[in-house]
Design a protein around this motif. Sequence first.
Motif, PDB file in Angstrom:
ATOM      1  N   PHE A  79       0.800  -1.228   0.000  1.00 39.23           N
ATOM      2  CA  PHE A  79       0.000   0.000   0.000  1.00 39.23           C
ATOM      3  C   PHE A  79       0.832   1.277   0.000  1.00 39.23           C
ATOM      4  O   PHE A  79       0.281   2.375   0.020  1.00 39.23           O
ATOM      5  N   LEU A 109      -2.053   9.831  -7.938  1.00 36.34           N
ATOM      6  CA  LEU A 109      -2.227   9.065  -9.177  1.00 36.34           C
ATOM      7  C   LEU A 109      -3.187   7.892  -9.006  1.00 36.34           C
ATOM      8  O   LEU A 109      -3.388   7.123  -9.925  1.00 36.34           O
ATOM      9  N   GLU A 110      -3.754   7.730  -7.850  1.00 36.63           N
ATOM     10  CA  GLU A 110      -4.692   6.643  -7.587  1.00 36.63           C
ATOM     11  C   GLU A 110      -4.028   5.282  -7.835  1.00 36.63           C
ATOM     12  O   GLU A 110      -4.588   4.412  -8.498  1.00 36.63           O
ATOM     13  N   ARG A 111      -2.803   5.144  -7.348  1.00 37.41           N
ATOM     14  CA  ARG A 111      -2.108   3.858  -7.435  1.00 37.41           C
ATOM     15  C   ARG A 111      -2.406   3.087  -6.153  1.00 37.41           C
ATOM     16  O   ARG A 111      -2.554   3.678  -5.085  1.00 37.41           O
ATOM     17  N   SER A 112      -2.431   1.758  -6.265  1.00 33.39           N
ATOM     18  CA  SER A 112      -2.791   0.966  -5.089  1.00 33.39           C
ATOM     19  C   SER A 112      -1.603   0.751  -4.147  1.00 33.39           C
ATOM     20  O   SER A 112      -1.785   0.412  -2.989  1.00 33.39           O
ATOM     21  N   MET A 128       0.458  -1.668  -4.499  1.00 34.57           N
ATOM     22  CA  MET A 128       0.567  -3.126  -4.352  1.00 34.57           C
ATOM     23  C   MET A 128       1.508  -3.768  -5.375  1.00 34.57           C
ATOM     24  O   MET A 128       1.603  -4.990  -5.448  1.00 34.57           O
ATOM     25  N   SER A 172      -1.829  -4.587 -10.755  1.00 32.64           N
ATOM     26  CA  SER A 172      -2.284  -3.794  -9.609  1.00 32.64           C
ATOM     27  C   SER A 172      -2.837  -2.430 -10.027  1.00 32.64           C
ATOM     28  O   SER A 172      -3.484  -1.768  -9.216  1.00 32.64           O
ATOM     29  N   GLY A 201      -6.229   0.221  -8.188  1.00 28.02           N
ATOM     30  CA  GLY A 201      -6.376   1.665  -7.986  1.00 28.02           C
ATOM     31  C   GLY A 201      -7.658   2.182  -8.619  1.00 28.02           C
ATOM     32  O   GLY A 201      -8.375   3.000  -8.035  1.00 28.02           O
TER      33      GLY A 201
END
Lengths: 143, 101
Positions: free
Chosen positions: A96, A103-106, A108, B56, B60
């Motif tokens: 996380f 950038l709305e990256r997870s 992961m 992944s 998001g």
Amino acid sequence: MFKNQMHLQFSSLSQNEAFARSVAGAFFSQLNPTLEQLTDVRTAVSEAVTNAIIHGYRNREGLVTLEGYINGSSAKFIIRDYGIGIEDVALARQPFYTSHPELERSGMGFTVMETFMDEVEVESSPGKGTAVTLEKTLRREAQ
Amino acid sequence: MQINATRKGQRIKAMLAGELDHHSAQYVREVLDSLIADPQIRELVLDMSNVEFMDSSGLGVILGRYRTLSARGGRLLLAGVPAPIDRIFRISGIYALVERA
């Protein structure tokens, strides 16, 4: 023992994410992997190449290198960029964690690589770039 | 990436087809945001059965839409999740937030 290698260099464009994972998958197919093992490699390579493009170059123009090595029943892929590098590799590998929350990256990407591959190694020098090494060994010998 | 959507009352069902990676994520984000732009929409079902690849980057996209919907008391559901994608959902813990239809 069967040995093979390939080297590929491409522009840090998001269009090349699908290209790179397709090449890695085709190369890895020489080991006659199961569909699941093939998906593991395609996904892990996609994560590493995406990191190079987004984080290594921050969407600026650069070159990404994909090297593939087969040694018996093991495959190794090295994804290199020559971009900004990672200041704190241990932090970047945390689930996380993202250096770009906007950038709305997870966050992961590394967790996916670690789950799907046997070994994941990250070498990075700030200002010089990052190399991610992904390894997977198949239980049975290559045909 | 292709997206086909149908609306029934406050519910939208979107069928995704193709590969969901960082390259296609921006397009998917824009289409899904326009589909749920109407604040009356309370439920978004993402049918993943024709998604051939996801990394992944897809997490998001899904989490972003989940946040929009949950802020208005709505929910997001995942349907037809192929096994390789289900593994990514499971390791991410996303099923604690979004339901399986």
